[in-house]
Design a protein around this motif. Structure first.
Motif, PDB file in Angstrom:
ATOM      1  N   SER A  50      43.102  66.193 132.566  1.00  0.00           N
ATOM      2  CA  SER A  50      41.396  66.841 132.072  1.00  0.00           C
ATOM      3  C   SER A  50      41.094  65.144 131.619  1.00  0.00           C
ATOM      4  O   SER A  50      40.249  64.934 132.313  1.00  0.00           O
ATOM      5  CB  SER A  50      42.337  66.466 130.465  1.00  0.00           C
ATOM      6  N   THR A  51      41.314  63.690 131.207  1.00  0.00           N
ATOM      7  CA  THR A  51      40.810  63.130 131.716  1.00  0.00           C
ATOM      8  C   THR A  51      40.441  61.994 132.775  1.00  0.00           C
ATOM      9  O   THR A  51      39.485  61.804 133.029  1.00  0.00           O
ATOM     10  CB  THR A  51      42.423  62.222 131.354  1.00  0.00           C
ATOM     11  N   ILE A  52      41.316  62.436 133.925  1.00  0.00           N
ATOM     12  CA  ILE A  52      40.868  62.060 135.454  1.00  0.00           C
ATOM     13  C   ILE A  52      40.175  62.802 136.135  1.00  0.00           C
ATOM     14  O   ILE A  52      39.299  61.613 136.815  1.00  0.00           O
ATOM     15  CB  ILE A  52      42.397  62.812 136.247  1.00  0.00           C
ATOM     16  N   TYR A  57      37.834  64.565 133.993  1.00  0.00           N
ATOM     17  CA  TYR A  57      36.559  63.644 133.986  1.00  0.00           C
ATOM     18  C   TYR A  57      35.521  62.191 134.618  1.00  0.00           C
ATOM     19  O   TYR A  57      34.796  62.249 134.740  1.00  0.00           O
ATOM     20  CB  TYR A  57      36.639  64.219 132.365  1.00  0.00           C
ATOM     21  N   ASP A  58      36.568  61.796 134.466  1.00  0.00           N
ATOM     22  CA  ASP A  58      36.141  60.243 135.303  1.00  0.00           C
ATOM     23  C   ASP A  58      35.736  60.477 136.618  1.00  0.00           C
ATOM     24  O   ASP A  58      34.563  59.680 136.948  1.00  0.00           O
ATOM     25  CB  ASP A  58      37.508  59.006 134.912  1.00  0.00           C
ATOM     26  N   LYS A  59      36.660  61.348 137.165  1.00  0.00           N
ATOM     27  CA  LYS A  59      36.015  61.520 138.977  1.00  0.00           C
ATOM     28  C   LYS A  59      35.004  62.234 138.519  1.00  0.00           C
ATOM     29  O   LYS A  59      34.561  62.631 140.025  1.00  0.00           O
ATOM     30  CB  LYS A  59      37.750  62.222 139.891  1.00  0.00           C
ATOM     31  N   ARG A  60      34.632  63.426 137.441  1.00  0.00           N
ATOM     32  CA  ARG A  60      32.826  63.536 137.859  1.00  0.00           C
ATOM     33  C   ARG A  60      34.109  65.005 137.900  1.00  0.00           C
ATOM     34  O   ARG A  60      32.868  65.598 139.282  1.00  0.00           O
ATOM     35  CB  ARG A  60      32.241  63.648 137.787  1.00  0.00           C
ATOM     36  N   LEU A  84      35.090  67.967 136.948  1.00  0.00           N
ATOM     37  CA  LEU A  84      35.772  68.918 136.161  1.00  0.00           C
ATOM     38  C   LEU A  84      35.288  70.887 136.346  1.00  0.00           C
ATOM     39  O   LEU A  84      33.895  70.227 136.756  1.00  0.00           O
ATOM     40  CB  LEU A  84      35.586  68.598 134.449  1.00  0.00           C
TER      41      LEU A  84
END
Lengths: 271, 271
Positions: free
Chosen positions: A217-219, A221-224, A226
């Motif tokens: 989920s974090t990664i 989001y960071d990579k846009r 989702l």
């Protein structure tokens, strides 16, 4: 036709389904492509070189689906191949060891952390390295618990026999002054309640499956990366062994996270 | 001379020190550059446009230090400026809202999540958006608790008055059938014990400060940017208001995480 970019999850067999299940729960918009190498499971007793080779074969297969992230949902394969695969492919690769380590560092108050896993995972020292990379101030005690995976594969999650086996398996680590315990094997979340009873309520259990889903989920989001749609994703399952058996376990383990019998494809040209 | 690349943490004042403290605990090898805009605190009552402008000024200042990551350790500033800053700079930018949201999604079993924060944060709906972006299956109830920040700034972490104030502030959300509660303000971790008493032990509290530190760890690992040295990093602190007062609070709040009186620089040319 719009094809949703998927999260690719690979495992030596069915253990990684605990990660898949948590991804479905935490990220219900995401499509999953799951690969279980059931014909060659377990990876635990194999050489690190062979596990690396098998993992690479599966990644070569999965990369053709243009996944948004590849998840090595097997502790043995993570220990043997994560850094190699990370260097090889141009897609984020997440293993199951570091998320558990990071969660334990966050959870501990005393700095004394326990880890249980298969013989291969504990023998590799991968958790200790991951923990020590983050902080030199933690003490790590670890123990291999080879008796636990068979319990899960037999579906014996809660019974007197299970409690006895878990109690015996945790014998050494139970007496240690740890304040959290990493379940360093994707099979173990099924035994969470029993392990908690045996360890006592004051020891916080860290599920590497849950924590890995959280970090996906974090990664993403960071990579846009989702997913944003509201359609129910159609997951795909591949295995190298008997697809009927795999389908049954998948249905049983994923339970409420899947609405109908999962589509399972058998792949036989891997090695 | 080797200068260690730092984690840059910015806040409207001192609240973000809870994030800094957790980063020091979870990632003791990392150097921190902290910026507290104490002359213009609080950001809560300011317009979103002004908060964005202030945040950008601080980022323009911090970016000169070539940080490995920029952390917006203020919920108000995250709500107003995170996406703008992410698009502007070529360095990973982490806010405090999404880490809390992801942790709550992982923690909840019923799907009913509570959020408390300042008037500005709750009014922005940023937590609800972040939670709903991940899963359409969660119910979110939120409540602004303007009475809590003053308690923390007065150092009243545990007292009869504190319990009474927290009980009054949580009045509405206390009766809701939630199973976890996000502390959506960086000041609130200081009141954790009192909030837990008031909410009851069955409600899991999520500290956005702790979760943000955890995600900094995840992102730095993903970017291969974790510090590896064994020297104790020398943190740097900047503020726009009275440096003596800031130094006293920093010393008091960071406690055991810093070995000596922190070096504080006052910056006055920002606006």
């Amino acid at each position: 036709m719009f094809v949703q970019q998927a999260i690719a999850i690979l495992d030596s067999g069915v253990g990684g389904l605990t990660v898949a299940k948590e991804v479905m729960r935490q990220l219900p918009r995401e499509k999953i492509i799951y690969f279980g190498d059931t014909a060659r499971t377990p990876y635990g007793p194999r050489s690190s070189e062979q596990v690396k080779q098998f993992t690479e074969q599966i990644v070569d297969f999965l990369i053709q689906f243009n996944p948004k992230v590849i998840v090595i949902a097997c502790n043995t394969a993570t220990a043997a191949a994560l850094e190699y695969i990370r260097a090889k492919v141009n897609v984020p690769v997440i293993g199951v060891i570091h998320p558990g380590a990071r969660a334990a560092i966050m959870a501990t108050r005393t700095g004394r952390i326990g880890v249980i896993g298969t013989v291969g995972t504990i023998g590799s020292g991968a958790y200790t390295s991951a923990l020590k990379q983050l902080s030199p101030y933690v003490d790590v005690v670890s123990q291999a618990c080879p008796a636990l995976v068979p319990l899960v594969e037999q579906g014996e999650f809660r019974s007197e026999h299970t409690t006895h086996t878990v109690d015996q398996a945790l014998g050494e680590i139970k007496g240690q002054p740890i304040d959290c315990l990493i379940l360093g094997c994707t099979h173990y979340p099924f035994l969470m309640d029993t392990i908690q009873d045996v360890m006592g309520q004051e020891v916080k259990l860290i599920s590497s499956a849950d924590e890995t889903a959280r970090e996906i989920s974090t990664i993403l989001y960071d990579k846009r990366k989702l997913a944003s749609g509201d359609e129910t994703p159609v997951h795909q399952f591949f295995c190298t062994g008997d697809p009927r058996m795999f389908q049954n376990i998948t249905k049983q383990w994923l339970g409420e996270q899947i609405s109908k019998t999962p589509v399972v494809w058998q792949v036989t040209q891997l090695s």
